[in-house]
Design a protein around this motif. Structure first.
Motif, PDB file in Angstrom:
ATOM      1  N   LEU A 138     -13.304  58.966   3.852  1.00  0.00           N
ATOM      2  CA  LEU A 138     -12.233  58.815   4.999  1.00  0.00           C
ATOM      3  C   LEU A 138     -10.995  58.754   4.054  1.00  0.00           C
ATOM      4  CD1 LEU A 138     -13.793  55.506   6.852  1.00  0.00           C
ATOM      5  CD2 LEU A 138     -12.990  57.969   7.508  1.00  0.00           C
ATOM      6  N   LYS A 139     -10.988  58.176   2.690  1.00  0.00           N
ATOM      7  CA  LYS A 139      -9.920  58.468   1.735  1.00  0.00           C
ATOM      8  C   LYS A 139      -9.347  59.898   1.376  1.00  0.00           C
ATOM      9  CE  LYS A 139     -10.549  54.186  -0.711  1.00  0.00           C
ATOM     10  NZ  LYS A 139     -10.699  53.536  -1.931  1.00  0.00           N
ATOM     11  N   LEU A 140     -10.347  60.885   1.593  1.00  0.00           N
ATOM     12  CA  LEU A 140     -10.223  62.053   1.099  1.00  0.00           C
ATOM     13  C   LEU A 140      -9.391  62.809   2.466  1.00  0.00           C
ATOM     14  CD1 LEU A 140     -10.829  64.884  -0.402  1.00  0.00           C
ATOM     15  CD2 LEU A 140     -12.786  65.117   0.828  1.00  0.00           C
ATOM     16  N   LEU A 141     -10.087  62.517   3.695  1.00  0.00           N
ATOM     17  CA  LEU A 141      -9.561  63.079   4.916  1.00  0.00           C
ATOM     18  C   LEU A 141      -8.315  62.462   5.473  1.00  0.00           C
ATOM     19  CD1 LEU A 141     -12.915  63.308   6.608  1.00  0.00           C
ATOM     20  CD2 LEU A 141     -11.695  65.205   5.673  1.00  0.00           C
ATOM     21  N   THR A 142      -8.049  61.361   4.941  1.00  0.00           N
ATOM     22  CA  THR A 142      -6.686  60.681   5.365  1.00  0.00           C
ATOM     23  C   THR A 142      -6.699  59.726   6.683  1.00  0.00           C
ATOM     24  OG1 THR A 142      -5.260  62.329   6.588  1.00  0.00           O
ATOM     25  CG2 THR A 142      -5.126  62.566   4.042  1.00  0.00           C
ATOM     26  N   LYS A 143      -6.060  58.867   6.880  1.00  0.00           N
ATOM     27  CA  LYS A 143      -5.968  58.007   8.105  1.00  0.00           C
ATOM     28  C   LYS A 143      -5.713  58.725   9.448  1.00  0.00           C
ATOM     29  CE  LYS A 143      -4.514  53.439   9.724  1.00  0.00           C
ATOM     30  NZ  LYS A 143      -5.873  52.972   9.624  1.00  0.00           N
ATOM     31  N   LYS A 144      -4.946  60.122   9.231  1.00  0.00           N
ATOM     32  CA  LYS A 144      -4.847  60.762  10.216  1.00  0.00           C
ATOM     33  C   LYS A 144      -5.908  61.162  11.064  1.00  0.00           C
ATOM     34  CE  LYS A 144      -2.340  65.159  11.460  1.00  0.00           C
ATOM     35  NZ  LYS A 144      -1.433  66.138  10.881  1.00  0.00           N
ATOM     36  N   TYR A 145      -7.056  61.640  10.236  1.00  0.00           N
ATOM     37  CA  TYR A 145      -8.254  62.264  10.785  1.00  0.00           C
ATOM     38  C   TYR A 145      -9.437  61.066  10.714  1.00  0.00           C
ATOM     39  CZ  TYR A 145      -5.867  66.541   9.923  1.00  0.00           C
ATOM     40  OH  TYR A 145      -5.023  67.370   9.974  1.00  0.00           O
ATOM     41  N   GLU A 146      -8.981  59.760  10.862  1.00  0.00           N
ATOM     42  CA  GLU A 146     -10.068  58.940  10.830  1.00  0.00           C
ATOM     43  C   GLU A 146     -10.819  58.898  12.212  1.00  0.00           C
ATOM     44  OE1 GLU A 146     -10.550  53.831  10.311  1.00  0.00           O
ATOM     45  OE2 GLU A 146      -8.780  54.987   9.875  1.00  0.00           O
ATOM     46  N   ASP A 147      -9.970  59.172  13.284  1.00  0.00           N
ATOM     47  CA  ASP A 147     -10.857  59.256  14.539  1.00  0.00           C
ATOM     48  C   ASP A 147     -11.728  60.329  14.824  1.00  0.00           C
ATOM     49  OD1 ASP A 147      -9.640  56.667  15.412  1.00  0.00           O
ATOM     50  OD2 ASP A 147      -8.178  57.855  16.424  1.00  0.00           O
ATOM     51  N   ASP A 148     -11.255  61.329  13.765  1.00  0.00           N
ATOM     52  CA  ASP A 148     -11.941  62.794  13.856  1.00  0.00           C
ATOM     53  C   ASP A 148     -13.260  62.753  12.851  1.00  0.00           C
ATOM     54  OD1 ASP A 148     -10.333  64.326  15.639  1.00  0.00           O
ATOM     55  OD2 ASP A 148      -8.936  64.018  14.200  1.00  0.00           O
ATOM     56  N   PHE A 149     -13.404  61.701  12.085  1.00  0.00           N
ATOM     57  CA  PHE A 149     -14.195  61.601  11.024  1.00  0.00           C
ATOM     58  C   PHE A 149     -15.853  62.013  11.508  1.00  0.00           C
ATOM     59  CE2 PHE A 149     -17.777  59.221   8.517  1.00  0.00           C
ATOM     60  CZ  PHE A 149     -17.593  59.908   7.385  1.00  0.00           C
ATOM     61  N   PRO A 150     -16.269  61.313  12.746  1.00  0.00           N
ATOM     62  CA  PRO A 150     -17.684  61.546  13.048  1.00  0.00           C
ATOM     63  C   PRO A 150     -18.065  63.309  13.487  1.00  0.00           C
ATOM     64  CG  PRO A 150     -16.814  59.797  14.230  1.00  0.00           C
ATOM     65  CD  PRO A 150     -15.679  60.225  13.506  1.00  0.00           C
ATOM     66  N   GLU A 151     -16.946  63.770  14.023  1.00  0.00           N
ATOM     67  CA  GLU A 151     -17.064  65.391  14.099  1.00  0.00           C
ATOM     68  C   GLU A 151     -16.980  66.149  12.926  1.00  0.00           C
ATOM     69  OE1 GLU A 151     -14.532  68.794  16.395  1.00  0.00           O
ATOM     70  OE2 GLU A 151     -13.945  66.907  16.427  1.00  0.00           O
ATOM     71  N   ILE A 152     -16.125  65.641  11.910  1.00  0.00           N
ATOM     72  CA  ILE A 152     -15.960  66.481  10.713  1.00  0.00           C
ATOM     73  C   ILE A 152     -17.089  66.266   9.992  1.00  0.00           C
ATOM     74  CG2 ILE A 152     -14.655  66.358   8.513  1.00  0.00           C
ATOM     75  CD1 ILE A 152     -12.264  65.484  10.159  1.00  0.00           C
ATOM     76  N   PHE A 153     -18.054  65.007   9.864  1.00  0.00           N
ATOM     77  CA  PHE A 153     -18.979  64.677   8.911  1.00  0.00           C
ATOM     78  C   PHE A 153     -20.026  65.480   9.591  1.00  0.00           C
ATOM     79  CE2 PHE A 153     -22.635  61.924   8.029  1.00  0.00           C
ATOM     80  CZ  PHE A 153     -22.584  62.071   6.876  1.00  0.00           C
ATOM     81  N   ARG A 154     -20.174  65.245  11.081  1.00  0.00           N
ATOM     82  CA  ARG A 154     -21.545  66.205  11.784  1.00  0.00           C
ATOM     83  C   ARG A 154     -21.335  67.753  11.304  1.00  0.00           C
ATOM     84  NH1 ARG A 154     -21.463  68.966  15.890  1.00  0.00           N
ATOM     85  NH2 ARG A 154     -19.759  68.293  16.799  1.00  0.00           N
ATOM     86  N   LYS A 155     -20.284  68.284  11.521  1.00  0.00           N
ATOM     87  CA  LYS A 155     -20.099  69.617  11.193  1.00  0.00           C
ATOM     88  C   LYS A 155     -20.076  70.024   9.730  1.00  0.00           C
ATOM     89  CE  LYS A 155     -17.416  70.811  15.082  1.00  0.00           C
ATOM     90  NZ  LYS A 155     -15.986  71.379  15.753  1.00  0.00           N
ATOM     91  N   ALA A 156     -19.885  69.160   8.923  1.00  0.00           N
ATOM     92  CA  ALA A 156     -19.764  69.515   7.547  1.00  0.00           C
ATOM     93  C   ALA A 156     -21.382  69.627   7.003  1.00  0.00           C
ATOM     94  CB  ALA A 156     -18.953  68.793   6.595  1.00  0.00           C
ATOM     95  N   SER A 157     -22.062  68.496   7.633  1.00  0.00           N
ATOM     96  CA  SER A 157     -23.575  68.397   7.397  1.00  0.00           C
ATOM     97  C   SER A 157     -24.284  69.398   8.101  1.00  0.00           C
ATOM     98  CB  SER A 157     -24.083  66.988   7.980  1.00  0.00           C
ATOM     99  OG  SER A 157     -23.239  65.884   7.335  1.00  0.00           O
ATOM    100  N   GLN A 158     -24.078  70.021   9.082  1.00  0.00           N
ATOM    101  CA  GLN A 158     -24.587  70.952   9.827  1.00  0.00           C
ATOM    102  C   GLN A 158     -24.466  72.515   8.968  1.00  0.00           C
ATOM    103  OE1 GLN A 158     -26.606  70.935  12.710  1.00  0.00           O
ATOM    104  NE2 GLN A 158     -27.145  72.880  11.612  1.00  0.00           N
TER     105      GLN A 158
END
Length: 325
Positions: A138-158
Protein backbone atom coordinates in the motif's frame (compact mmCIF):
# COMPACT_ATOMS: atom_id res chain seq x y z
CA UNK A 1 -7.00 -46.10 -50.36
CA UNK A 2 -6.53 -43.36 -53.03
CA UNK A 3 -3.37 -41.32 -52.56
CA UNK A 4 -5.37 -38.03 -52.56
CA UNK A 5 -7.38 -39.09 -49.51
CA UNK A 6 -4.23 -40.09 -47.65
CA UNK A 7 -2.56 -36.76 -48.43
CA UNK A 8 -5.58 -34.79 -47.25
CA UNK A 9 -5.72 -36.78 -44.02
CA UNK A 10 -2.02 -36.24 -43.43
CA UNK A 11 -2.32 -32.49 -44.10
CA UNK A 12 -5.29 -32.20 -41.73
CA UNK A 13 -3.34 -34.00 -39.00
CA UNK A 14 -0.37 -31.66 -39.49
CA UNK A 15 -2.60 -28.59 -39.18
CA UNK A 16 -4.10 -29.85 -35.92
CA UNK A 17 -0.68 -30.75 -34.58
CA UNK A 18 0.73 -27.32 -35.37
CA UNK A 19 -2.20 -25.60 -33.68
CA UNK A 20 -1.76 -27.83 -30.64
CA UNK A 21 1.92 -26.93 -30.37
CA UNK A 22 1.11 -23.24 -30.58
CA UNK A 23 -1.43 -23.60 -27.76
CA UNK A 24 1.10 -25.47 -25.63
CA UNK A 25 3.75 -22.74 -25.90
CA UNK A 26 1.84 -19.49 -26.13
CA UNK A 27 2.18 -19.00 -22.38
CA UNK A 28 5.96 -19.06 -22.63
CA UNK A 29 5.83 -16.56 -25.52
CA UNK A 30 3.96 -14.15 -23.25
CA UNK A 31 6.52 -14.76 -20.53
CA UNK A 32 9.36 -13.90 -22.89
CA UNK A 33 7.78 -10.91 -24.59
CA UNK A 34 5.75 -9.20 -21.86
CA UNK A 35 7.27 -9.95 -18.46
CA UNK A 36 11.09 -9.94 -18.83
CA UNK A 37 11.35 -6.20 -18.19
CA UNK A 38 9.82 -6.68 -14.76
CA UNK A 39 11.92 -9.77 -14.20
CA UNK A 40 15.17 -8.08 -15.23
CA UNK A 41 14.55 -5.00 -13.12
CA UNK A 42 13.51 -7.10 -10.12
CA UNK A 43 16.68 -9.15 -10.43
CA UNK A 44 18.61 -5.88 -10.62
CA UNK A 45 16.91 -4.77 -7.45
CA UNK A 46 18.04 -7.73 -5.39
CA UNK A 47 21.80 -7.39 -5.22
CA UNK A 48 21.83 -3.67 -4.48
CA UNK A 49 20.31 -4.38 -1.06
CA UNK A 50 23.21 -4.73 1.38
CA UNK A 51 23.26 -7.94 3.36
CA UNK A 52 20.56 -9.57 1.28
CA UNK A 53 19.73 -12.97 2.70
CA UNK A 54 20.71 -15.90 0.47
CA UNK A 55 19.24 -18.69 2.57
CA UNK A 56 16.32 -20.74 1.34
CA UNK A 57 13.94 -19.54 4.08
CA UNK A 58 12.41 -16.10 3.53
CA UNK A 59 12.79 -13.63 6.35
CA UNK A 60 11.38 -10.19 7.04
CA UNK A 61 14.29 -7.88 7.93
CA UNK A 62 13.86 -4.13 8.06
CA UNK A 63 13.98 -2.66 4.59
CA UNK A 64 13.34 0.66 2.95
CA UNK A 65 9.88 1.04 1.47
CA UNK A 66 9.72 3.03 -1.79
CA UNK A 67 8.53 6.59 -1.28
CA UNK A 68 4.94 7.51 -1.90
CA UNK A 69 5.72 9.47 -5.06
CA UNK A 70 8.04 6.86 -6.61
CA UNK A 71 7.61 3.87 -8.89
CA UNK A 72 10.06 1.22 -9.96
CA UNK A 73 11.68 2.06 -13.27
CA UNK A 74 11.08 -0.25 -16.22
CA UNK A 75 13.93 -0.56 -18.71
CA UNK A 76 13.52 -2.01 -22.19
CA UNK A 77 15.51 -5.13 -22.99
CA UNK A 78 16.94 -5.30 -26.48
CA UNK A 79 18.38 -8.80 -26.12
CA UNK A 80 17.75 -11.90 -24.02
CA UNK A 81 21.42 -12.86 -23.92
CA UNK A 82 22.13 -11.68 -20.36
CA UNK A 83 21.28 -13.90 -17.43
CA UNK A 84 18.71 -12.61 -14.98
CA UNK A 85 21.05 -13.72 -12.19
CA UNK A 86 23.75 -11.22 -13.14
CA UNK A 87 22.07 -7.80 -12.98
CA UNK A 88 21.60 -6.46 -9.46
CA UNK A 89 20.60 -2.85 -8.91
CA UNK A 90 17.33 -1.62 -7.45
CA UNK A 91 16.29 1.74 -8.93
CA UNK A 92 13.39 4.05 -8.33
CA UNK A 93 12.21 6.71 -10.70
CA UNK A 94 9.81 9.58 -10.32
CA UNK A 95 6.49 8.88 -11.95
CA UNK A 96 6.12 11.12 -15.03
CA UNK A 97 2.33 10.95 -14.75
CA UNK A 98 1.93 11.88 -11.12
CA UNK A 99 4.52 14.66 -11.35
CA UNK A 100 2.76 16.34 -14.27
CA UNK A 101 -0.80 17.27 -13.18
CA UNK A 102 -1.66 18.59 -16.63
CA UNK A 103 -1.16 15.15 -18.14
CA UNK A 104 -4.52 13.44 -18.55
CA UNK A 105 -4.56 9.67 -18.54
CA UNK A 106 -7.45 7.21 -18.13
CA UNK A 107 -7.61 5.84 -14.61
CA UNK A 108 -7.59 2.21 -15.75
CA UNK A 109 -4.43 2.83 -17.75
CA UNK A 110 -2.75 4.18 -14.63
CA UNK A 111 -4.00 1.21 -12.64
CA UNK A 112 -2.47 -1.09 -15.26
CA UNK A 113 0.86 0.65 -14.73
CA UNK A 114 0.59 0.07 -11.00
CA UNK A 115 0.00 -3.63 -11.66
CA UNK A 116 3.46 -3.81 -13.26
CA UNK A 117 4.97 -1.78 -10.40
CA UNK A 118 3.54 -4.23 -7.85
CA UNK A 119 4.61 -7.22 -9.91
CA UNK A 120 8.18 -5.89 -9.93
CA UNK A 121 8.10 -5.34 -6.18
CA UNK A 122 6.86 -8.88 -5.48
CA UNK A 123 9.61 -10.29 -7.69
CA UNK A 124 12.16 -8.02 -6.00
CA UNK A 125 11.30 -9.44 -2.58
CA UNK A 126 11.22 -12.96 -4.02
CA UNK A 127 14.81 -12.49 -5.22
CA UNK A 128 15.81 -11.29 -1.75
CA UNK A 129 13.94 -14.30 -0.28
CA UNK A 130 11.80 -11.93 1.76
CA UNK A 131 8.08 -11.88 2.39
CA UNK A 132 5.94 -8.97 1.18
CA UNK A 133 3.49 -7.29 3.54
CA UNK A 134 0.24 -5.66 2.53
CA UNK A 135 1.36 -2.53 4.37
CA UNK A 136 4.48 -2.24 2.21
CA UNK A 137 2.43 -2.77 -0.97
CA UNK A 138 0.00 0.00 0.00
CA UNK A 139 2.88 2.38 0.73
CA UNK A 140 4.37 1.56 -2.65
CA UNK A 141 1.14 2.22 -4.53
CA UNK A 142 0.35 5.43 -2.55
CA UNK A 143 -2.92 6.35 -0.85
CA UNK A 144 -4.34 7.49 -4.18
CA UNK A 145 -4.66 3.83 -5.25
CA UNK A 146 -5.75 2.37 -1.92
CA UNK A 147 -9.29 1.70 -3.19
CA UNK A 148 -7.83 0.04 -6.29
CA UNK A 149 -5.52 -2.24 -4.30
CA UNK A 150 -7.69 -5.40 -4.51
CA UNK A 151 -7.82 -5.14 -8.32
CA UNK A 152 -4.12 -4.28 -8.66
CA UNK A 153 -3.09 -7.11 -6.33
CA UNK A 154 -5.34 -9.62 -8.13
CA UNK A 155 -4.02 -8.71 -11.58
CA UNK A 156 -0.37 -8.71 -10.47
CA UNK A 157 -0.89 -12.13 -8.87
CA UNK A 158 -2.48 -13.42 -12.08
CA UNK A 159 0.41 -12.18 -14.21
CA UNK A 160 2.91 -13.87 -11.90
CA UNK A 161 0.95 -17.11 -12.12
CA UNK A 162 0.76 -16.94 -15.91
CA UNK A 163 4.39 -15.94 -16.45
CA UNK A 164 6.15 -17.98 -13.77
CA UNK A 165 3.59 -20.57 -12.59
CA UNK A 166 3.97 -19.05 -9.12
CA UNK A 167 1.16 -18.59 -6.61
CA UNK A 168 1.02 -15.47 -4.43
CA UNK A 169 0.15 -17.08 -1.11
CA UNK A 170 -0.72 -15.48 2.22
CA UNK A 171 1.64 -16.77 4.92
CA UNK A 172 0.51 -14.62 7.85
CA UNK A 173 -3.12 -13.54 8.22
CA UNK A 174 -2.73 -11.51 11.44
CA UNK A 175 -0.36 -9.11 9.66
CA UNK A 176 -1.19 -9.82 5.98
CA UNK A 177 2.07 -11.10 4.52
CA UNK A 178 2.67 -12.90 1.23
CA UNK A 179 5.23 -15.11 -0.49
CA UNK A 180 5.58 -16.51 -4.02
CA UNK A 181 5.24 -20.30 -4.11
CA UNK A 182 6.14 -22.54 -7.06
CA UNK A 183 3.35 -24.73 -8.42
CA UNK A 184 5.88 -27.60 -8.61
CA UNK A 185 8.18 -28.69 -5.80
CA UNK A 186 11.30 -27.64 -7.67
CA UNK A 187 14.39 -27.02 -5.50
CA UNK A 188 14.86 -23.56 -3.99
CA UNK A 189 11.17 -22.70 -4.47
CA UNK A 190 11.31 -23.01 -8.25
CA UNK A 191 14.77 -21.52 -8.84
CA UNK A 192 16.33 -25.04 -9.00
CA UNK A 193 19.85 -23.82 -8.27
CA UNK A 194 20.86 -22.27 -4.95
CA UNK A 195 20.92 -18.49 -4.66
CA UNK A 196 18.96 -15.82 -6.46
CA UNK A 197 17.13 -16.08 -9.74
CA UNK A 198 13.70 -16.48 -11.23
CA UNK A 199 11.58 -19.63 -11.02
CA UNK A 200 11.78 -22.17 -13.83
CA UNK A 201 8.34 -23.62 -13.13
CA UNK A 202 6.69 -22.08 -16.21
CA UNK A 203 9.40 -23.55 -18.45
CA UNK A 204 8.77 -27.00 -16.98
CA UNK A 205 5.00 -26.69 -17.40
CA UNK A 206 5.44 -25.59 -21.02
CA UNK A 207 7.74 -28.52 -21.88
CA UNK A 208 5.33 -30.94 -20.19
CA UNK A 209 2.56 -29.41 -22.29
CA UNK A 210 4.52 -29.87 -25.53
CA UNK A 211 5.16 -33.52 -24.66
CA UNK A 212 1.47 -33.99 -23.88
CA UNK A 213 0.32 -32.43 -27.15
CA UNK A 214 2.89 -34.48 -29.07
CA UNK A 215 1.31 -37.68 -27.80
CA UNK A 216 3.21 -38.18 -24.52
CA UNK A 217 6.60 -38.23 -26.24
CA UNK A 218 8.43 -35.40 -28.05
CA UNK A 219 11.76 -35.54 -29.84
CA UNK A 220 14.52 -33.14 -28.83
CA UNK A 221 14.31 -31.56 -32.28
CA UNK A 222 10.58 -30.92 -31.85
CA UNK A 223 11.10 -29.33 -28.42
CA UNK A 224 13.77 -26.93 -29.69
CA UNK A 225 11.84 -26.18 -32.88
CA UNK A 226 9.02 -24.79 -30.72
CA UNK A 227 11.20 -23.08 -28.11
CA UNK A 228 13.26 -21.31 -30.78
CA UNK A 229 10.12 -19.62 -32.10
CA UNK A 230 9.80 -18.12 -28.60
CA UNK A 231 13.42 -16.90 -28.63
CA UNK A 232 14.63 -19.64 -26.29
CA UNK A 233 17.82 -21.06 -27.83
CA UNK A 234 20.08 -23.92 -26.73
CA UNK A 235 23.38 -22.65 -25.39
CA UNK A 236 22.17 -19.04 -25.13
CA UNK A 237 21.36 -17.60 -21.71
CA UNK A 238 17.79 -16.44 -21.32
CA UNK A 239 16.87 -13.52 -19.04
CA UNK A 240 14.38 -15.66 -17.09
CA UNK A 241 15.27 -19.32 -17.66
CA UNK A 242 19.07 -19.13 -17.73
CA UNK A 243 20.84 -21.58 -20.07
CA UNK A 244 17.92 -23.62 -21.43
CA UNK A 245 19.85 -26.62 -22.82
CA UNK A 246 21.38 -27.41 -19.44
CA UNK A 247 18.03 -26.79 -17.75
CA UNK A 248 16.23 -29.12 -20.17
CA UNK A 249 18.69 -31.98 -20.62
CA UNK A 250 20.51 -31.94 -17.27
CA UNK A 251 18.70 -30.39 -14.31
CA UNK A 252 15.14 -31.43 -15.15
CA UNK A 253 16.30 -34.93 -16.10
CA UNK A 254 18.42 -35.28 -12.95
CA UNK A 255 15.46 -34.12 -10.85
CA UNK A 256 13.24 -36.73 -12.60
CA UNK A 257 10.77 -34.22 -14.04
CA UNK A 258 11.73 -35.39 -17.53
CA UNK A 259 12.89 -38.68 -19.01
CA UNK A 260 15.53 -38.26 -21.72
CA UNK A 261 16.23 -41.31 -23.87
CA UNK A 262 17.70 -42.27 -27.21
CA UNK A 263 15.23 -42.95 -29.99
CA UNK A 264 15.30 -46.68 -30.63
CA UNK A 265 17.36 -47.62 -33.70
CA UNK A 266 18.46 -44.02 -34.41
CA UNK A 267 21.89 -43.72 -36.09
CA UNK A 268 23.26 -41.13 -35.60
CA UNK A 269 21.67 -41.04 -32.13
CA UNK A 270 18.54 -38.93 -31.69
CA UNK A 271 16.81 -38.27 -28.38
CA UNK A 272 13.29 -37.76 -27.10
CA UNK A 273 11.57 -36.53 -23.93
CA UNK A 274 8.82 -38.04 -21.82
CA UNK A 275 7.29 -37.06 -18.49
CA UNK A 276 9.44 -38.21 -15.57
CA UNK A 277 8.18 -39.73 -12.31
CA UNK A 278 8.38 -36.40 -10.44
CA UNK A 279 6.12 -34.77 -13.03
CA UNK A 280 3.51 -37.52 -12.58
CA UNK A 281 3.82 -37.23 -8.78
CA UNK A 282 3.49 -33.43 -8.54
CA UNK A 283 1.08 -32.58 -11.36
CA UNK A 284 -1.24 -34.25 -13.84
CA UNK A 285 -2.24 -33.94 -17.48
CA UNK A 286 -5.42 -32.19 -16.39
CA UNK A 287 -3.47 -29.61 -14.35
CA UNK A 288 -1.05 -28.97 -17.20
CA UNK A 289 -3.98 -28.48 -19.58
CA UNK A 290 -5.63 -26.13 -17.07
CA UNK A 291 -2.44 -24.09 -16.76
CA UNK A 292 -2.00 -23.88 -20.54
CA UNK A 293 -5.66 -22.97 -20.96
CA UNK A 294 -5.39 -20.19 -18.36
CA UNK A 295 -2.29 -18.67 -19.97
CA UNK A 296 -3.99 -18.84 -23.37
CA UNK A 297 -7.33 -17.51 -22.08
CA UNK A 298 -9.18 -20.55 -23.36
CA UNK A 299 -10.67 -23.69 -21.81
CA UNK A 300 -8.95 -27.01 -21.04
CA UNK A 301 -11.46 -28.66 -23.34
CA UNK A 302 -10.20 -26.64 -26.33
CA UNK A 303 -6.62 -27.85 -25.89
CA UNK A 304 -7.75 -31.36 -25.02
CA UNK A 305 -9.87 -31.46 -28.17
CA UNK A 306 -6.83 -30.56 -30.28
CA UNK A 307 -4.86 -33.30 -28.59
CA UNK A 308 -7.58 -35.84 -29.31
CA UNK A 309 -7.69 -34.77 -32.95
CA UNK A 310 -3.93 -35.33 -33.26
CA UNK A 311 -4.22 -38.81 -31.80
CA UNK A 312 -7.17 -39.58 -34.06
CA UNK A 313 -5.17 -38.46 -37.08
CA UNK A 314 -2.30 -40.74 -36.04
CA UNK A 315 -4.65 -43.71 -35.79
CA UNK A 316 -6.16 -43.00 -39.19
CA UNK A 317 -2.70 -42.73 -40.76
CA UNK A 318 -1.68 -46.06 -39.22
CA UNK A 319 -4.85 -47.69 -40.51
CA UNK A 320 -4.21 -46.27 -43.98
CA UNK A 321 -0.69 -47.75 -43.99
CA UNK A 322 -2.08 -51.11 -42.90
CA UNK A 323 -4.54 -51.06 -45.78
CA UNK A 324 -1.75 -50.38 -48.26
CA UNK A 325 0.30 -53.32 -47.00
Amino acid sequence: MPRGHKNKRHARKKRHQTRGEAQACKGVQETVEEIPEAAEKSSAASQSQPGADSSSTPEAPERATPSASSTLSISSIESHESSFEESDEFQEKESPVEDQPCTIRPHQEMVAGKVIVLLQYLLHNYNLKQFTTKEDMLKLLTKKYEDDFPEIFRKASQKLEDAFAMEVREVNSSNPTYNLISKLKLPNNGRIRAGKGFPKTAFVMCVLGIILVKGNCASEEEIWQILKTKRIYPGKKHCIFGEPRKLLTHYLVKLNYLEYRQVAGSDPPRYEFLWGPKAYAETSKVKVLEYLAKTNQTTPGAISALYEEVLKGDREQTEARDEDN
